[in-house]
Design an enzyme around this catalytic site. Structure first.
Site: not given
Length: 221
Positions: A140, A159
């Site tokens: 991330d 995401d």
């Protein structure tokens, strides 16, 4: 002759539906592939450009780029059960494949393609990244309003695609757009019956007799 024409029309209609389904499935696959490639590219750039603990401040602090390796879901939930997430992803992929059987809608193809690409992007991390197959940590890199994800969980492009696909799917459902290309419309409320016009009243026997007497009197004058 009419039977032949009806059969020909049904064949053409079936062919059109097959073509629509083919276009929708291709669009789903292309969207998923583009999301997957973009997600892999941004993750690789993040690994090249950032080091653990480093944060790049953007847009006056509204966005930070920070390398994070997440073993769980949002807010690191389920970090001790990483192996569960690939299983969930496989279920989602099977669900998308099942929906694709009746897919003829372009907007639904885009929505499912976004979910497909996002799911594959994070699944790739789970399978191929350290510490090992099915327990790999997801890369991330985007944090909002805080460099360490304390306002909103750090996320990646996969995401974002997942959230966009789910949001688009909810919007399509709310507006009555079906995966097979149909659009449900609310049934019109039944019209209120218009008040019946009063029918002319039948003459009473007294009026009939009076008219006959009057007519006789006029004829005899």
């Amino acid at each position: 002759m009419r039977d032949l024409q009806a059969a020909g029309g049904a064949a053409l209609s079936g062919q059109d539906e097959t073509q629509q389904r083919g276009r929708a499935v291709r669009l789903l696959a292309i969207t998923g592939a583009l999301v997957l490639l973009a997600d892999l590219a941004t993750k690789q750039l993040t690994l090249w450009a950032l080091t653990d603990g480093e944060a790049v401040r953007l847009l006056g602090g509204a966005v930070y780029l920070t390398l994070t390796r997440n073993s769980g879901a949002a807010f690191s939930l389920g970090s001790d059960y990483t192996f569960i997430f690939p299983i969930i992803t496989l279920v989602v992929l099977g669900w998308i494949g099942w929906l694709a059987r009746s897919l003829r809608s372009v907007p639904w193809a885009v929505a499912l393609g976004l979910v497909l690409g996002g799911a594959l992007g994070n699944l790739t991390d789970r399978v191929f990244r350290a510490p090992g197959p099915l327990v790999g940590h997801v890369v991330d890199m985007v944090s909002l309003f805080d460099p360490h994800g304390r306002v909103w969980p750090v996320f990646n492009l996969a995401d974002s695609a997942l959230m966009a696909g789910v949001g688009l799917g909810i919007l399509l459902e709310l507006t009555g757009r079906q995966r097979d290309g149909r659009r449900l419309r609310p049934e019109p409320s039944p019209a209120e019956p218009s008040p019946a016009e009063p029918s002319p009243a039948a003459p009473s026997p007294a009026a009939t007799g009076a008219a006959a007497v009057t007519s006789s009197a006029r004829g005899g004058s």
